[in-house]
Design an enzyme around this catalytic site. Sequence first.
Site, PDB file in Angstrom:
ATOM      1  N   VAL A   1     -15.153  -2.919 -24.282  1.00 28.99           N
ATOM      2  CA  VAL A   1     -16.028  -4.038 -24.362  1.00 28.99           C
ATOM      3  C   VAL A   1     -15.875  -4.212 -22.865  1.00 28.99           C
ATOM      4  O   VAL A   1     -16.902  -4.794 -22.221  1.00 28.99           O
ATOM      5  CB  VAL A   1     -15.431  -5.131 -25.307  1.00 28.99           C
ATOM      6  CG1 VAL A   1     -16.106  -6.342 -24.926  1.00 28.99           C
ATOM      7  CG2 VAL A   1     -15.309  -4.756 -26.701  1.00 28.99           C
ATOM      8  N   GLY A   2     -14.959  -4.320 -21.874  1.00 23.67           N
ATOM      9  CA  GLY A   2     -14.954  -4.627 -20.742  1.00 23.67           C
ATOM     10  C   GLY A   2     -15.825  -3.921 -19.828  1.00 23.67           C
ATOM     11  O   GLY A   2     -16.408  -4.547 -18.829  1.00 23.67           O
TER      12      GLY A   2
ATOM     13  N   SER B   1     -10.451  -4.848 -24.346  1.00 24.48           N
ATOM     14  CA  SER B   1     -10.228  -3.504 -24.220  1.00 24.48           C
ATOM     15  C   SER B   1     -11.261  -2.691 -23.308  1.00 24.48           C
ATOM     16  O   SER B   1     -12.270  -3.577 -22.548  1.00 24.48           O
ATOM     17  CB  SER B   1     -10.854  -2.926 -25.785  1.00 24.48           C
ATOM     18  OG  SER B   1     -12.313  -3.321 -25.625  1.00 24.48           O
TER      19      SER B   1
ATOM     20  N   GLU C   1      -9.178  -7.345 -16.890  1.00 23.01           N
ATOM     21  CA  GLU C   1      -8.008  -6.736 -17.249  1.00 23.01           C
ATOM     22  C   GLU C   1      -8.062  -6.025 -18.554  1.00 23.01           C
ATOM     23  O   GLU C   1      -8.127  -6.669 -19.646  1.00 23.01           O
ATOM     24  CB  GLU C   1      -7.248  -7.953 -17.454  1.00 23.01           C
ATOM     25  CG  GLU C   1      -6.837  -8.850 -16.155  1.00 23.01           C
ATOM     26  CD  GLU C   1      -5.746  -8.397 -15.125  1.00 23.01           C
ATOM     27  OE1 GLU C   1      -5.248  -7.382 -15.538  1.00 23.01           O
ATOM     28  OE2 GLU C   1      -5.577  -9.063 -14.120  1.00 23.01           O
ATOM     29  N   LEU C   2      -7.924  -4.640 -18.451  1.00 21.63           N
ATOM     30  CA  LEU C   2      -8.322  -3.912 -19.717  1.00 21.63           C
ATOM     31  C   LEU C   2      -7.107  -3.223 -20.134  1.00 21.63           C
ATOM     32  O   LEU C   2      -6.041  -3.572 -20.169  1.00 21.63           O
ATOM     33  CB  LEU C   2      -9.496  -3.117 -19.313  1.00 21.63           C
ATOM     34  CG  LEU C   2     -10.834  -3.766 -18.637  1.00 21.63           C
ATOM     35  CD1 LEU C   2     -11.751  -2.982 -18.305  1.00 21.63           C
ATOM     36  CD2 LEU C   2     -11.401  -4.890 -19.672  1.00 21.63           C
TER      37      LEU C   2
END
Length: 524
Positions: A263-264, A260, A281-282
């Site tokens: 969190v990223g 996500s 990579e979100l």
Amino acid sequence: HWRMSRGPSGTAAMSTLLINQPKYAWLKELGLSEDNDGVYNGNWGGKGEVITSYCPANNEPIARVRQATMAEYEETVQKSRDAWKVWADIPAPKRGEIVRQIGDALRKKIKVLGSLVSLEMGKIYVEGVGEVQEYVDVCDYAVGLSRMIGGPVLPSERPGHALIEMWNPVGLVGIITAFNFPVAVYGWNNAIALICGNVCLWKGAPTTPLTSVAVTKIVAEVLEQNNLPGAICSMTCGGADIGTAMSKDERVDLVSFTGSTHVGKMVAMLVQERFGRNLLELGGNNAIIGKGDADLNLVVPSAVFASVGTAGQRCTTTRRLMLHGSIHDVVVERVAKAYKQVRIGDPWDPSTMYGPLHTKQAVDQYLAAIEQAKQQGGTVVCGGKVMDRPGNYVEPTIITGLAHDAPIVHTETFVPILYVLKFQTEEEAFAWNNEVKQGLSSSIFTKDMGRVFRWLGPKGSDCGIVNVNIPTSGAEIGGAFGGEKHTGGGRESGSDSWKQYMRRSTCTINYSKDLPLAQGIKFE
């Protein structure tokens, strides 16, 4: 055979684990058992919390995994660093040969591993197998790449000098993957990182630990057969504690994170704080634009496939369908009709097209999003309900009538809800495509060549994936995969993505007897 409620302790009576039922005996072909070690670094272990993996199609327990403790994480990082000393000395084409063998080992287990993905993640069987195939394909790609990576020899302005670019591995690549592609995303990172001369440390999603264990067993066997340290491809199953440790750890040279945006962002800040390198990579909030001249025989199946596929749980899922006023009503009618024909069932049944959501939390998010959409002026044309059957099943849903900038439309909800928007001009459509925070994937359906190239150009789509007459999902491995803005800017898989796994040095070599200094400076 009785169904049990999902207890907090995960201590189900032995007989209730799916792995002990004859129907699921094939799980043992992957080396899985009732209790599985969640740490690999040349040796198997796991002294941390025991977690139970549940099947999203019936919420029954499959088997258990023992996660890593912080001490085991520490030991694994040290073993990985030691393994790098061996791996970095092996010529790249020889490393490619090991990756080729990994691809072959995966080919031998492709059906059974695809079945596990289907059972544990919840995607349909053909997608589970397709995901393993993607790892296989990236292995093939990486084998060729192992003879091609490198930098140019550049013309030097100084006589008797060579100017060259050297590319070297970064060292240890920490790979944190998400539940929705529990094999392929690791595969993209693993195959490319390995041929570049890196070692890998994998933390898979806490809800797909059996897949992480099964894949690691296949890779570990190849390394062991070649008398290489197993810690070249190590694994620590765990939750946020392991992810945070990797992000903060100066010994982890690159953190490749898929998940996500929320969190990223935290991962990126922790990695940046120590000037490490990250590959993000979100999320995506992807749109299909259907112009007035669009071929509806392409638009309709594309919209259905890209919004309903994987039950709306791809980062490239189509979440916004923007239709020109002249085709809006007919396309909505046809897409809704197709939605009603989608075959819903057990994901491992070959005739099923649409399976469950991965978790109960996702079902709650689905209901909350529909409620918000209604409050913001949306009309549910199709779907909108939780299905009355075991597992986390919801109806694929179409919502019309919302404003293009309604808050819910600008929110990525990882569920099968498609928001249909009506536009009139090209400028409007392009602006709406670009106004969301994410910039992953986008598609336009049109026959107008001028419009195609405006869409691909500087004032067109601002996404990392910009398609024409093909949906937003289903990227192939030869191109670089990833997106801009809140999608994180990382690129994986093809094109020159390999450069993110290496560091570049510019090297000037003087093979003359003179010392001409740059900028014409003379020291007398």
